[in-house]
Enzyme design. Structure first.
Site, PDB file in Angstrom:
ATOM      1  N   ARG A  90      29.477  37.083  36.665  1.00  0.00           N
ATOM      2  CA  ARG A  90      28.736  38.725  36.660  1.00  0.00           C
ATOM      3  C   ARG A  90      28.096  39.162  37.230  1.00  0.00           C
ATOM      4  O   ARG A  90      26.889  39.543  37.275  1.00  0.00           O
ATOM      5  CB  ARG A  90      28.089  38.639  34.767  1.00  0.00           C
ATOM      6  CG  ARG A  90      28.557  38.842  34.486  1.00  0.00           C
ATOM      7  CD  ARG A  90      29.470  39.851  33.146  1.00  0.00           C
ATOM      8  NE  ARG A  90      29.965  39.654  31.835  1.00  0.00           N
ATOM      9  CZ  ARG A  90      31.305  39.997  32.026  1.00  0.00           C
ATOM     10  NH1 ARG A  90      31.878  40.228  32.693  1.00  0.00           N
ATOM     11  NH2 ARG A  90      31.842  40.233  30.567  1.00  0.00           N
TER      12      ARG A  90
ATOM     13  N   ASP B  88      34.480  32.866  45.499  1.00  0.00           N
ATOM     14  CA  ASP B  88      34.296  34.242  45.564  1.00  0.00           C
ATOM     15  C   ASP B  88      35.688  33.388  44.431  1.00  0.00           C
ATOM     16  O   ASP B  88      36.165  31.864  44.875  1.00  0.00           O
ATOM     17  CB  ASP B  88      34.869  35.466  46.273  1.00  0.00           C
ATOM     18  CG  ASP B  88      35.776  35.842  45.027  1.00  0.00           C
ATOM     19  OD1 ASP B  88      34.883  36.521  44.239  1.00  0.00           O
ATOM     20  OD2 ASP B  88      36.759  37.086  45.664  1.00  0.00           O
TER      21      ASP B  88
END
Lengths: 1331, 342
Positions: free
Chosen positions: A960, A395
């Site tokens: 995204r 992440d």
């Protein structure tokens, strides 16, 4: 005849099998298993409990529950009040879905309360276990909630109740729960359960902690909807609310928290999966050995023409047919040779992993001082998977970056405000933050020269500043425990924002001119109001904080103050920032509007500056140690209103929101209060101008809409205003396009949005997180219409989430753009170095982020995920066909390019460790956005193309992406490429990914504990990944794989010994070794060394592993545990057992030796062979090794001697009495042992030596390297490498390999970039592929 | 309390053990280091091998197969081919002095005393003199637990039942006259068996035989256990030396067991040159299972009986090690580590 045979068979089968199985299985196996399991498991459990203090799930901490049940017993501290009015809620009224059948079936009514209580109609104290669905429960402050309770009443006038969910998800900020909307009675009046005559309808129990819906149907058929924000979850704690009452909707095991508590997750490591196949091989081997035994026995019986005297008949004097005897012998053999099935291996593996976990959690390098956390191993059985990771999915936010959001810039009405002063402050602060020692060092060396112009003062100041720094450090130390748990956004980094001078003037202008200002100015106000109120930040005052029992968090205000002081002091300490200090020092402590006239002058006036330093700095410092609180008061004196300011403390689930609120506060727009109905903002100005908006609705954030809104009514104009905050893509699309606007208006609007977009792009390029702000004025009528829809949506049971989303989207249209903000998320320490090391170790690093591509790419460059020389392809499209063609085009190009360089590198990388020089070639990167990814994942064909493409890419960046996509990508790569994947993340949006990957790592960061709860390992900083993987992963893998192979070898070597003997005893299942000694052999004498090997052996030291990440590739290619290694081990075991059997056999053949005297040397020889076999494998002998290895041998002799001396005739069939003593008095025993051990180990030793000389592995080179470099020096060097310098290992493996043989797998010296053979020279910058 | 807990740091101990930094010795296996090791081992092994070989060579062994059924000039035991009890003799001539003390063994081939069920078939409690097991032998002894009249068998079980019952007498032929060579039957069993493990039941009325009242002899035995040695009353019961030797089961199907030692009188120094005749009371049947019976005369040294194998093995392995060290030397010379130059 036939009948006779059948009877024969049946009788014999039954007798034999019963005797065999009962006697053998019961005695042998029970002894075996019970001893094994009891000893192993007791060790296991004791170790387990001693080293694993962390609870599996936060809910079932035994301490907590027992404590509470105690409390409930004593009346002094009521844990639970409850009433069973009997009038109000008839259980039959509840829909069946709500009712747990056993509790509410008519036959089993909930235990009736004594009648007197019923009459009193009051709350009584009850234990948790007595709480039933439908009960009314009152919980007072600081109590743990006993069941899932629908909140009906609170003592708070606003009908809210604050809860802390730390037990549930580890998030420590308070969360607000409110009474079922529309149900609230007068808050002051006490709750009357007797008056409750409604029916509660809600969904069936489920484990979704974040979703709940249902409605209350009043007697007048009016339905009141409610959601998760009216539900008090079991296990949470009530805070700051005197009492809250509600009706239990789920109790006991149906509560959401308990349903979330589903059994322990069990992942099997790759090594264990491989191992299981080998266990099957062992089973096959066992069966074939047994088969040989069975057939051999039958054939042997056939050779006799008459019955020999040594064949024993049955009780009736008959002999069974030889085939039947052979059949029985098969089972005897299974019992005899069953050690081959390594039951003990599984237990030992668990023990080894316990040890490995212990050492991982003990590593001081993986300890984070700031948060006072160690690494947590939540999954105990996949430690070795850490050593085989091939793909890392990370992440971005909170993982690569700190997730400490800092307000950096904003654009309002198309005008950009750069906040350069703030940027400088941050730079200074960040530097000071990064290393305090450095600051001190820096001063000592450089400060005098800087102030050469004014030596006297400079020396003085220099002196004082140094004291300051040490003082601040001291204060940090003393407040350490507070600092560790303080909220992230209460550190000075985030809370302080230096206002942009220009913007400040504009805002103040807006303020001064008030109403007569035009649209322009009011929009500026709107911007800051939106900043302040368009969020879900909870305001708590310092006093409210103190109410809470948890002492660690009541430090909010002092901590902030101390933090600020530190910040200030550090700023003073840093010579570069001397100019800015004054502003900094004054600004955050005072009301900006009180200081605004002086502000512009200050930075230009040296006199003020020097007085400020002279007066402010030392004074403040002096107060640090004595009395922080008064100091704060005095320090904050300039702004009168700031007293209010300082008591406000913001708690937010999202750091972005907190950053924005703090930014608004810096401009004087202070969020003072938030209740479900109102939000109060203090406007800048001399007086106290409070604006209290009525909150009509909050349209919460979701990842689909990517925005959130608040709907408020302006207190003065009574306009209904919708403030929306969200990602630019989500907001820009929704901007209004009124039909009736004039040309100039349209021009203005277009200019506004285009310039804002331009600024946004710029922010993104700078790696800032962008948020757009927009507003919309909603007409009263439109609102009422919408409100109806909304109510329906809220009351809906099915599809509630979608309906809510739809209604939200309905309102969020025709927005007027106000502005946008850029928030910086700073990179964590050592992230580039870590990523570089991971890639040098052969891992492919992917970043999956929900952020926009520009920001992500920027971060990717700054953390060295992408290199300037890399060839970067970007895929971004809406159209499937385009997506396909692009994918294909890119793939072709990549192949063309890759056929020359990258693919070769890849292939080399596959071939062996150190083979590829991947790190040196310019390689391919891929940037793909969520929509394209969604398209690419839709079809099987595209999926495989995508995977194929990704395989060629060194780094992939997915922007995204939704949480679901993250996990899909991970699964796709894991399944298609059959690689070991690791996912690391810190937020709830990473949970899917973490669970999907083979190894899930949670970062215990700012975004709560959900990721940690779902993870296998939890670390506190990204940089810890380096040591966790490169060192611990490597060690765990190599240790465990060695151990497993050794275990197989060990079992076979010993069992085969028994097997060979069968050829000399008519395959009758005789053992030449006493049963007990056989059991002890596995249990005592040879069990500790492999476990020790698996826990503490080090093939290479940690320092070397860190400096040469290439060593990690060994695990990636599963070199430690291969089928070939297994078979080599098995062949070696066969060979060694042959030697161990036949050398004694040939020695004692034809002599008068008896069975156990014959078996004893074999047992001894086996022990030595097995122990010394391990000794050859041991890489580094520490005290532990010596103790355990020698201890095992000594234990063997001690136990065997004692056993032979004690056991006169205790183990009837066998006769071990005095055997060992007899043997040890015989020189032949020693001679046999000596030669047997040497012959057994000679091949292994020779192979090891020859291989070490002819084809040394990379590991061996690393060991050589360690020899050359004394240990302490090495570590020091690594520390330097790791801390500051870019991690270029000073000693490369290739430096050692100059005269390497032609077939050596060593890489060519990677220092010089190889000549580029491709027609495509590496482009200097990234390249975008067009369709 | 809670607060106190929180203030204690979570920091791991920074010790060499927990941080896995214990000082360690890292053996490096490379040719250069192991060559001396190989040489030393090789030389030592050759030395041991020579000693073993020479010792083994000095041991004299005389072996005769007297199994009935095949003709031989050495013996006339084919007379006993019908397996009935008979007397036969083995003749042999010593051309050189057989150094004493001489051990006399009998040997059996293809005899699986190590068969599992055979080995189990005994009652150790009986054999330790526990009379409660005299009336009720353990079930292991099936089918030699009770006789057909349900009387308990002592000693029960297959092992005892199948005791080797050939007897031997050795005569030296001196001038056509047979002169018996005295056999010493004492101390041929394990000391611990005789003194600790096996016990006779306590005498009843001063008689061993009465202690065995109510029991019967094993099926195959001609006499009861308390009458095994008619010449020496003390050599009876479970402490009979031949019985003890038999009860210690052989490890391999071809085995020998000590029968007597020749340690007395003029034969103390060994068997002199001459002709000998070994008279055998041929009882034990082996033809049915293809077994063979042998006798051995052997003298013993510190390494026990004659065994060439170990000496040769040591020599071979020693030479192999020397050879390996040469190979290593070549390997080392060719591919040594670069760093070892310096």
């Amino acid at each position: 005849m036939c009948l006779q045979t059948v009877i024969y068979l049946s009788i014999y089968l039954s007798i034999y099998l019963s005797i065999y199985l009962s006697i053998y299985l019961s005695i042998y196996l029970s002894i075996y298993l019970s001893i094994y399991l009891s000893i192993y498991l007791s060790i296991y459990l004791s170790i387990y409990l001693s080293i694993y203090p962390y609870p599996h799930t936060p809910l079932c901490r035994p301490a907590k529950i027992s404590k509470c049940s105690y409390l409930m017993r004593c009346s002094a501290h009521p844990c639970l009040d409850r009433i069973d009015s009997g009038l109000s809620i008839d259980n039959d009224l509840l829909p069946p879905s709500l009712l747990p059948p056993p509790l509410h079936s008519p036959a089993l009514p909930s235990p009736p309360l004594p009648p007197p209580l019923r009459r009193e109609m009051g709350f009584v104290e009850r234990r948790w276990r007595d709480v039933r669905v439908g009960d009314f429960v009152k919980v007072v402050s600081n109590e743990v909630i006993p069941a899932d309770i629908l909140l009906l009443h609170t003592s708070d006038p606003n009908g809210v109740c604050l809860i802390e969910t730390a037990n549930l998800d580890g998030e420590t900020n308070l969360k607000q729960r409110k009474v079922v909307p529309g149900f609230a009675a007068a808050p002051t009046s006490p709750f009357k359960p007797a008056a409750f005559k409604s029916t509660v309808v809600c969904e069936k129990p489920n484990n979704d902690l974040n979703h709940f819906s249902g409605y209350i149907e009043k007697p007048d058929k009016k339905k009141l909807g409610f959601g998760i924000d009216s539900l008090l979850l079991r296990g949470c704690t009530i805070r700051n609310t005197e009492e809250s009452s509600g009706i239990v909707v789920y109790a006991g095991h149906e509560t959401k928290s308990m349903l979330n508590n589903g059994g322990a997750r069990y992942k099997r490591s790759r090594l264990e999966r491989q191992m299981n196949i080998d266990v099957l091989f062992c089973v096959v081997l066992l069966f074939s050995m047994c088969l040989i035994g069975a057939i051999g026995h039958a054939l042997w019986l056939e050779t006799f023409s008459s019955i020999p005297p040594y064949l024993v008949a049955d009780s009736d004097g008959h002999f069974i047919p030889s085939t039947l005897a052979g059949f029985y012998m098969f089972f005897t053999m299974i019992i005899l040779l069953q050690v081959l099935i390594p039951i003990s291996l599984y237990v030992s593996i668990e023990l080894v992993k316990m040890g490995q976990v212990y050492f991982i959690t003990q590593d001081v390098d993986l300890y984070d001082e700031e948060t006072d956390t160690r690494v947590q191993c939540r999954a105990l059985n996949i430690t070795e998977d850490l050593g085989q990771v091939q793909y890392v999915f990370s992440d971005k936010t909170g993982t690569l970056t700190e997730n400490k959001m800092v307000f950096r810039r904003c654009t309002i009405m198309g005008t950009e405000y750069s906040h350069s002063e703030n940027a400088i402050r941050l730079a200074v602060l960040g530097e000071a933050d990064a290393s305090e020692d450095e600051v001190t060092l820096f001063q000592q060396q450089q400060q005098p020269s800087l102030f050469a112009g004014d030596p006297g003062e400079s020396i003085k100041r220099c002196h004082s500043t140094q004291v300051d720094v040490s003082g601040s450090q001291r204060s940090k130390v003393t407040t350490g425990s507070q600092a560790q748990s303080a909220l992230a956004f209460s550190s000075p980094l985030e809370t302080e924002v230096v206002p942009d001078r220009k913007l400040l003037q504009v805002v103040l202008g807006a303020e001064h001119q008030g109403e007569e200002s035009g649209l322009d100015r009011s929009l500026y106000l709107d911007f800051f109001v939106a900043l302040a109120i368009c969020n879900t930040v909870v305001v708590s005052t310092a006093t409210a904080q103190r109410q809470r029992v948890k002492g660690r968090r009541n430090s909010c205000a002092p901590r902030t103050f101390l933090g600020r002081l530190q910040g200030v002091l550090k700023k003073i300490a840093s010579p570069q920032s001397l100019f800015r200090i004054v502003k900094d020092k004054q600004e955050p402590l005072s009301d900006p509007f009180a200081a605004d006239e002086e502000c512009p002058d200050l930075s230009d006036t040296p006199t003020i500056y020097s007085t400020a330093v002279e007066g402010g700095g030392p004074k403040t410092r002096a107060r640090v140690t004595t009395a922080p609180r008064p100091a704060q008061r005095q320090g904050a004196e300039p702004g009168s209103a700031s007293l209010v300011d300082d008591d406000v403390c913001y708690e937010s689930q999202s750091p972005d929101e907190a950053a924005l609120v703090h930014a608004a506060r810096a401009y004087g727009f202070t969020l003072l209060e938030r209740t479900p109905d109102r939000v109060t903002v203090r406007l800048p100005g001399r007086g106290v101008a409070l604006l209290t908006y009525e909150v009509l609705d909050i349209l919460t954030f979701d990842s689909t809409r990517k925005r959130m809104s608040v709907l408020v009514r302006h207190p003065h104009t009574h306009e209904i205003i919708l403030y929306t905050k969200g990602a630019d893509s989500a907001v820009m699309e929704l901007l209004e396009e009124p039909a009736d606007e004039t040309v100039s208006q349209r021009e203005f609007r277009k200019g506004l949005s285009s310039s804002t977009q331009r600024h946004l792009d710029m922010y993104a390029r700078d790696g800032l997180r962008t948020l757009c702000f927009a507003k919309r004025v909603v007409g009263q009528k439109a609102y009422e219409e919408w409100s109806l829809l909304r109510q329906q949506a809220i009351a809906a049971i099915e599809n509630r989430a979608e309906l809510l989303m739809d209604t939200a989207a309905l309102l969020e249209t025709n927005l007027t753009l106000i502005g946008a903000t850029g928030i910086e998320d700073r990179l964590q320490d050592n992230v580039p170095e870590t990523i570089e090391a991971l890639r040098a170790a052969g891992m492919q690093v992917w970043v999956l982020t929900g952020d926009k591509p520009e920001t992500a790419v920027n971060i990717a460059y700054s953390c060295k995920l992408l290199d300037q020389r890399d060839l970067v392809f970007t895929l971004s499209t809406d159209n499937k066909a385009v997506c396909k063609s692009r994918l294909e085009g890119t793939l072709q190009e990549v192949r063309r390019y890759g056929s020359d360089t990258a693919f070769r590198g890849y292939a080399e990388g596959l071939r062996g460790p150190g083979a590829g020089s991947l790190g040196e070639d310019p390689t391919i990167g891929l940037v793909i956005d969520g929509r394209t990814l969604g398209l690419a994942l839709e079809e099987e064909d595209l999926r495989s193309k995508f995977v194929e493409l990704c395989r060629h890419c060194r780094s992939v960046l997915c922007c995204r992406v939704t949480p679901l996509q993250k996990s899909t990508v991970v699964k796709l790569v894991r399944e298609k490429l059959r690689v070991m994947t690791l996912a690391i993340g810190d937020g709830a949006n990473d949970v899917n990914m973490i669970q999907a990957a083979d190894v899930g790592i949670g970062i215990s960061g700012q975004e709560g504990m959900q990721a940690v709860m779902a993870s296998d390992f939890a670390i506190s900083r990204f940089k810890h990944l380096r040591k966790l993987l490169l060192v611990h992963g490597h060690w765990c893998y190599s240790r465990l794989s060695n151990m497993v192979i050794y275990f197989f070898y060990k079992n076979l070597a010993y069992v085969a010994l028994l097997f060979w003997y069968q050829f000399f005893c008519g395959f009758s299942g005789t053992t030449m070794i006493d049963y007990w000694l056989m059991i002890f052999f596995n249990l005592l004498f040879t069990s500790a060394p492999p476990i020790m090997h698996g826990v503490v052996d080090q093939d290479v030291s940690a320092a070397t592993l860190l400096s040469t990440p290439e060593l990690y590739k060994m695990g990636q290619h599963s070199e430690g545990y291969r089928r070939s290694a297994f078979w080599i081990g098995m062949v070696d075991a066969f060979y060694q057992s042959l030697v161990c059997f036949f050398i004694p056999y040939l020695t004692y053949r034809g002599s008068d030796i008896d069975i156990f005297a014959f078996g004893n040397p074999m047992n001894t020889v086996s022990l030595f062979t097995i122990i010394l076999h391990l000794a050859i494998e041991i890489n580094a002998w520490t005290v532990v090794h010596w103790v355990i290895m020698l201890g095992s041998v000594l234990a063997y002799f001690a136990v065997t001697l004692a056993y032979s001396a004690i056991c006169v005739s205790c183990n009837p069939p066998s006769d071990p009495y005095w055997i060992m003593q007899q043997q040890m008095a015989d020189p032949m025993f020693y001679l046999v042992c000596l030669i047997t051990v040497v012959v057994a180990l000679l091949p292994k030793y020779t192979v090891q030596v020859v291989r070490g000389t002819l084809r040394p592995s990379t590991l061996l080179y690393a060991k050589q390297l360690e020899r050359l470099l004394p240990r302490p020096q090495m570590e020091e060097q690594i520390r330097i490498d790791a801390s500051e310098a870019p991690p270029t290992p000073r000693f490369r493996l290739s430096d050692l390999s100059s005269p390497s043989p032609p077939d050596s797998p060593l890489p060519p010296p990677p220092t010089t970039p190889p000549p580029h053979p491709t027609p495509h020279p590496p482009p200097a910058t990234s390249r975008i592929v067009s369709p | 309390m809670k607060k106190k807990e929180e203030e204690t740091s979570n920091r791991p101990d920074n010790t060499a053990f927990t941080q896995q930094r214990l000082p360690a010795w890292q053996p490096m296996l490379s040719a250069g280091i192991v060559i001396p090791g190989f040489v030393v081992i090789g030389l030592a092994f050759i030395g041991v091998g020579v000693a073993l070989f020479v010792t083994s060579q000095s041991i004299q062994v005389l072996e005769r197969d007297y199994t009935a059924g095949d003709e031989s000039s050495d013996h006339n035991c084919s007379l006993c081919v019908n397996e009935a009890s008979c007397l036969c003799a083995v003749h042999f001539t010593l051309v050189q002095q057989f150094e004493g003390p001489v051990f006399f063994y009998y040997g059996l081939s293809n005899y699986f005393q190590n068969h599992r069920k055979y080995g189990v078939s005994r009652d150790d409690y009986q054999l330790s003199g526990d009379t409660s097991y005299f009336t009720d032998p353990q079930d292991y002894c099936v089918p030699y637990q009770y006789d057909s009249k349900n009387r308990p068998i002592v000693p029960c079980g297959s092992v005892a039942n199948s005791i080797f019952n050939d007897t031997f007498k050795l005569y030296q032929i001196v001038g056509g006259q047979r002169k018996q060579v005295p056999f010493d039957g004492k101390g041929i069993s394990w000391w611990t068996d005789y003194n600790l493990k096996y016990r006779n039941p306590s005498l009843v009325d001063g008689s061993l035989a009465k202690a065995f009242n109510g029991t019967v002899k094993p099926v195959n035995w001609p006499r009861a256990v308390y009458e095994l040695d008619t010449s020496d009353a003390s050599n009876n019961g479970f402490l009979n030396q031949d019985f003890l030797v038999w009860m210690r089961r052989a490890a391999l199907p071809d085995f020998r067991k000590l029968y007597r030692r020749i340690t007395e009188g003029e034969y103390e120094k060994g068997l002199p040159v001459g002709n000998y005749s070994l008279e055998i009371n041929y009882n034990y049947p082996v033809r049915g299972f293809g077994g063979r019976k042998k006798v051995f005369f052997s003298n013993v040294t510190w390494m026990g009986g004659k065994n060439q194998f170990l000496g040769i093995a040591y020599l071979v392995i020693g030479s192999l090690c020397i050879f390996m060290s040469l190979v290593m030397l070549i390997v080392y010379a060719k591919y040594r580590f670069p760093d070892e130059d310096s």
